[in-house]
Design a protein around this motif. Structure first.
Motif, mmCIF file in Angstrom:
data_model
loop_
_atom_site.group_PDB
_atom_site.id
_atom_site.type_symbol
_atom_site.label_atom_id
_atom_site.label_comp_id
_atom_site.label_asym_id
_atom_site.label_seq_id
_atom_site.Cartn_x
_atom_site.Cartn_y
_atom_site.Cartn_z
ATOM 1 N N MET A 30 0.843 -1.203 0.000
ATOM 2 C CA MET A 30 0.000 0.000 0.000
ATOM 3 C C MET A 30 0.875 1.248 0.000
ATOM 4 O O MET A 30 1.960 1.256 0.563
ATOM 5 C CB MET A 30 -0.894 0.019 1.248
ATOM 6 C CG MET A 30 -1.997 -1.010 1.212
ATOM 7 S SD MET A 30 -3.014 -1.006 2.702
ATOM 8 C CE MET A 30 -3.607 0.662 2.740
ATOM 9 N N ARG A 31 0.361 2.303 -0.643
ATOM 10 C CA ARG A 31 0.992 3.625 -0.677
ATOM 11 C C ARG A 31 2.281 3.664 -1.506
ATOM 12 O O ARG A 31 3.102 4.558 -1.335
ATOM 13 C CB ARG A 31 1.274 4.174 0.731
ATOM 14 C CG ARG A 31 0.123 4.097 1.710
ATOM 15 C CD ARG A 31 -1.137 4.782 1.296
ATOM 16 N NE ARG A 31 -0.913 6.178 0.930
ATOM 17 C CZ ARG A 31 -1.803 6.936 0.320
ATOM 18 N NH1 ARG A 31 -2.963 6.451 0.005
ATOM 19 N NH2 ARG A 31 -1.544 8.179 0.018
ATOM 20 N N VAL A 53 -8.422 -3.644 -9.904
ATOM 21 C CA VAL A 53 -9.068 -4.543 -8.956
ATOM 22 C C VAL A 53 -8.576 -4.158 -7.569
ATOM 23 O O VAL A 53 -7.376 -4.062 -7.326
ATOM 24 C CB VAL A 53 -8.719 -6.016 -9.249
ATOM 25 C CG1 VAL A 53 -9.380 -6.935 -8.246
ATOM 26 C CG2 VAL A 53 -9.113 -6.380 -10.672
ATOM 27 N N THR A 54 -9.518 -3.938 -6.645
ATOM 28 C CA THR A 54 -9.158 -3.552 -5.293
ATOM 29 C C THR A 54 -10.186 -4.104 -4.321
ATOM 30 O O THR A 54 -11.227 -4.610 -4.725
ATOM 31 C CB THR A 54 -9.061 -2.016 -5.174
ATOM 32 O OG1 THR A 54 -8.573 -1.690 -3.887
ATOM 33 C CG2 THR A 54 -10.402 -1.354 -5.399
ATOM 34 N N LYS A 55 -9.878 -4.000 -3.051
ATOM 35 C CA LYS A 55 -10.852 -4.374 -2.034
ATOM 36 C C LYS A 55 -11.919 -3.297 -1.970
ATOM 37 O O LYS A 55 -11.624 -2.111 -2.054
ATOM 38 C CB LYS A 55 -10.169 -4.497 -0.672
ATOM 39 C CG LYS A 55 -9.157 -5.602 -0.606
ATOM 40 C CD LYS A 55 -8.489 -5.619 0.751
ATOM 41 C CE LYS A 55 -7.409 -6.678 0.786
ATOM 42 N NZ LYS A 55 -6.689 -6.668 2.048
ATOM 43 N N GLY A 62 -15.575 2.804 1.373
ATOM 44 C CA GLY A 62 -16.440 1.638 1.466
ATOM 45 C C GLY A 62 -17.493 1.548 0.380
ATOM 46 O O GLY A 62 -18.121 0.528 0.211
ATOM 47 N N GLU A 63 -17.678 2.616 -0.364
ATOM 48 C CA GLU A 63 -18.656 2.602 -1.447
ATOM 49 C C GLU A 63 -17.927 2.603 -2.785
ATOM 50 O O GLU A 63 -17.080 3.443 -3.046
ATOM 51 C CB GLU A 63 -19.560 3.835 -1.378
ATOM 52 C CG GLU A 63 -20.465 3.848 -0.167
ATOM 53 C CD GLU A 63 -21.442 2.680 -0.161
ATOM 54 O OE1 GLU A 63 -22.002 2.352 -1.222
ATOM 55 O OE2 GLU A 63 -21.642 2.101 0.923
#
Length: 72
Positions: A30-31, A53-55, A62-63
């Motif tokens: 990350m980052r 593609v990501t969580k 979250g949206e």
């Protein structure tokens, strides 16, 4: 967009793989700057589309929202 030296090194290495294999997966911490690295690679490759593609929790608090970025 201006990349850091380590990002430019990853772009250079990644582009060689992309030219040879026609596919590249960036699996980095990350980052680190995967998005600017990916967009730079896509622009160099003259890609017509790019799949990120990501969580779900990472995108916009979250949206998941539809975001389109014009390349080139």
């Amino acid at each position: 967009m201006t990349l850091y030296d380590y990002q430019q090194d990853l772009v250079t290495q990644g582009f060689e793989i992309l030219k040879e294999k026609k596919l590249l997966l960036l699996s980095l911490e990350m980052r680190v700057g995967k998005t600017p690295i990916s967009l730079t690679l896509a622009n160099m490759y003259k890609a017509k589309s790019v799949l990120f593609v990501t969580k779900k929790k990472v995108v916009d608090g979250g949206e998941v929202t539809d975001t389109y970025i014009k390349l080139g």
